[in-house]
Design an enzyme around this catalytic site. Sequence first.
Site, PDB file in Angstrom:
ATOM      1  N   THR A  55       0.822  -1.213   0.000  1.00  0.00           N
ATOM      2  CA  THR A  55       0.000   0.000   0.000  1.00  0.00           C
ATOM      3  C   THR A  55       0.849   1.253   0.000  1.00  0.00           C
ATOM      4  O   THR A  55       1.899   1.284   0.638  1.00  0.00           O
ATOM      5  CB  THR A  55      -0.864   0.033   1.290  1.00  0.00           C
ATOM      6  OG1 THR A  55      -1.691  -1.115   1.296  1.00  0.00           O
ATOM      7  CG2 THR A  55      -1.726   1.274   1.377  1.00  0.00           C
ATOM      8  N   ARG A  76     -11.634 -10.334  -1.786  1.00  0.00           N
ATOM      9  CA  ARG A  76     -11.360  -9.640  -0.520  1.00  0.00           C
ATOM     10  C   ARG A  76     -11.065  -8.154  -0.779  1.00  0.00           C
ATOM     11  O   ARG A  76     -10.307  -7.799  -1.678  1.00  0.00           O
ATOM     12  CB  ARG A  76     -10.167 -10.298   0.172  1.00  0.00           C
ATOM     13  CG  ARG A  76      -9.784  -9.676   1.524  1.00  0.00           C
ATOM     14  CD  ARG A  76      -8.671  -8.663   1.420  1.00  0.00           C
ATOM     15  NE  ARG A  76      -8.194  -8.210   2.721  1.00  0.00           N
ATOM     16  CZ  ARG A  76      -7.380  -7.171   2.901  1.00  0.00           C
ATOM     17  NH1 ARG A  76      -6.929  -6.503   1.869  1.00  0.00           N
ATOM     18  NH2 ARG A  76      -7.015  -6.802   4.093  1.00  0.00           N
ATOM     19  N   VAL A  77     -11.678  -7.305  -0.004  1.00  0.00           N
ATOM     20  CA  VAL A  77     -11.424  -5.867  -0.079  1.00  0.00           C
ATOM     21  C   VAL A  77     -10.977  -5.403   1.301  1.00  0.00           C
ATOM     22  O   VAL A  77     -11.567  -5.791   2.306  1.00  0.00           O
ATOM     23  CB  VAL A  77     -12.696  -5.112  -0.526  1.00  0.00           C
ATOM     24  CG1 VAL A  77     -12.527  -3.603  -0.366  1.00  0.00           C
ATOM     25  CG2 VAL A  77     -13.029  -5.451  -1.979  1.00  0.00           C
ATOM     26  N   GLY A  78      -9.931  -4.592   1.344  1.00  0.00           N
ATOM     27  CA  GLY A  78      -9.418  -4.113   2.628  1.00  0.00           C
ATOM     28  C   GLY A  78      -9.957  -2.742   2.982  1.00  0.00           C
ATOM     29  O   GLY A  78     -11.022  -2.324   2.522  1.00  0.00           O
ATOM     30  N   THR A 106      -2.243   2.094   6.975  1.00  0.00           N
ATOM     31  CA  THR A 106      -1.643   0.964   6.289  1.00  0.00           C
ATOM     32  C   THR A 106      -1.579  -0.206   7.258  1.00  0.00           C
ATOM     33  O   THR A 106      -1.637  -0.025   8.467  1.00  0.00           O
ATOM     34  CB  THR A 106      -0.247   1.313   5.720  1.00  0.00           C
ATOM     35  OG1 THR A 106       0.263   0.192   4.987  1.00  0.00           O
ATOM     36  CG2 THR A 106       0.731   1.681   6.806  1.00  0.00           C
ATOM     37  N   GLY A 107      -1.476  -1.403   6.718  1.00  0.00           N
ATOM     38  CA  GLY A 107      -1.444  -2.590   7.574  1.00  0.00           C
ATOM     39  C   GLY A 107      -2.711  -3.405   7.418  1.00  0.00           C
ATOM     40  O   GLY A 107      -3.377  -3.362   6.382  1.00  0.00           O
ATOM     41  N   GLY A 163      -5.981  -4.431   7.037  1.00  0.00           N
ATOM     42  CA  GLY A 163      -7.171  -3.651   6.714  1.00  0.00           C
ATOM     43  C   GLY A 163      -8.397  -4.018   7.527  1.00  0.00           C
ATOM     44  O   GLY A 163      -9.178  -3.149   7.916  1.00  0.00           O
TER      45      GLY A 163
HETATM   46  C1  SD4 Z   1      -5.233  -3.817   3.107  1.00  0.00           C
HETATM   47  N1  SD4 Z   1      -4.330  -1.959   4.319  1.00  0.00           N
HETATM   48  O1  SD4 Z   1      -5.687  -4.148   2.023  1.00  0.00           O
HETATM   49  C2  SD4 Z   1      -4.136  -2.775   3.158  1.00  0.00           C
HETATM   50  C3  SD4 Z   1      -2.801  -3.495   3.123  1.00  0.00           C
HETATM   51  C4  SD4 Z   1      -1.594  -2.689   3.457  1.00  0.00           C
HETATM   52  O2  SD4 Z   1       0.724  -2.530   3.374  1.00  0.00           O
HETATM   53  O3  SD4 Z   1      -1.625  -1.607   3.980  1.00  0.00           O
HETATM   54  N2  SD4 Z   1      -0.415  -3.211   3.190  1.00  0.00           N
HETATM   55  O4  SD4 Z   1      -5.608  -4.336   4.156  1.00  0.00           O
END
Ligand code: SD4
Length: 344
Positions: A203, A231-233, A254-255, A257
């Site tokens: 991301t 899948r959707v974050g 980020t991270g 989701g």
């Molecule tokens: C998600 N937040 O799709 C995003 C993934 C992400 O570094 O941030 N990755 O969950």
Amino acid sequence: MIERRKFIKVSALTGLAGLVSGKVAGTDFYFSKKGQPIVISTWDAGIAANKAAWQVLSTNGSALDAVEKGVMVTESSQNCCVGLGANPDRDGYVTLDASIMDENFNCGSVAFLEGIKHPISVARRVMEKTPHVMLVGAGAQQFAIAEGFPLEAQKLSEQAQENYDNWLKKSEYKSPAINVEKTKEHGPFAPAKLDNGEWNHDTIGMIAMDFNGNLSGSCTTSGAGFKMRGRVGDSPIIGAGLYVDNEVGACVATGQGEDVIRVAGSHSVVEMMRQGLSPEAACKKIIQRIIKIKKEKAKDIQVAFIALNKNGQHGSFAIHPGFEYALRNTNNEKLVKSKSWFNI
Ligand code: SD4
């Protein structure tokens, strides 16, 4: 005339425009005056993305243009888990999510979009050309093609093909553990290590303020590598992955989701800033909320927020160490290490 950016203590700022609460007194944070352009973005890929955003901001362009142009750089990169070069889902398809929001609560997003190089620009078209906020899947792709975006071939990048081949050996579907501490092994959902030794992420999120003091934000991602199809974050969900309130500030996440969505993460951070917390303190509050919800499982996930308030103060907070964000303003172009809940 642009003033020099200052690094000062919150305590020295207490009372400034009623912005800083005593709760965060003693915490260091950065400050640039309202109306001085600034852009921040997640992870080290943000340095290159900020360069493109800065070209817009420093020539009196809008924050909205800056955050679109900025993350397009990352979407184009084949060496990053953002855009069509990213890791595929577990069926071998790259599916992309993106969102954008301007200073007037206008927002647009796309999710589960395939075969389009710049989801962020499609998200902007959704915002500007439709009465809707969000388009997904085949409908989002149909809209993009009608708007003149070329449909790209579904071919994995070399790096993604290698990662996918490795993953297929076990085809293990674990609950995603995105970007947990860089050096830890967390199965197929750990970020991929590149040949140059760097870790790539799925991301990029970016927030900017222009010369007029207006805020905008963008977020674009391939989500979790080897995720379930469909899948959707959090990234395309306005209020979760991204939120902008031009009176208060902006935040991007980020991270993991799923855990950002649970707490309406970015909106919650902005609400904390509205109550007077500094960007860092506001990010920390919502990270704490996630930790409380996840209990002992918090150690297995990474979430980080970055935030910028109306006065140009910026900050971040993460669950685990290792997160950093890229900053660009008149005087600086650098990575800022984030504080984290677990300090290893
Ligand atoms: C998600 N937040 O799709 C995003 C993934 C992400 O570094 O941030 N990755 O969950």
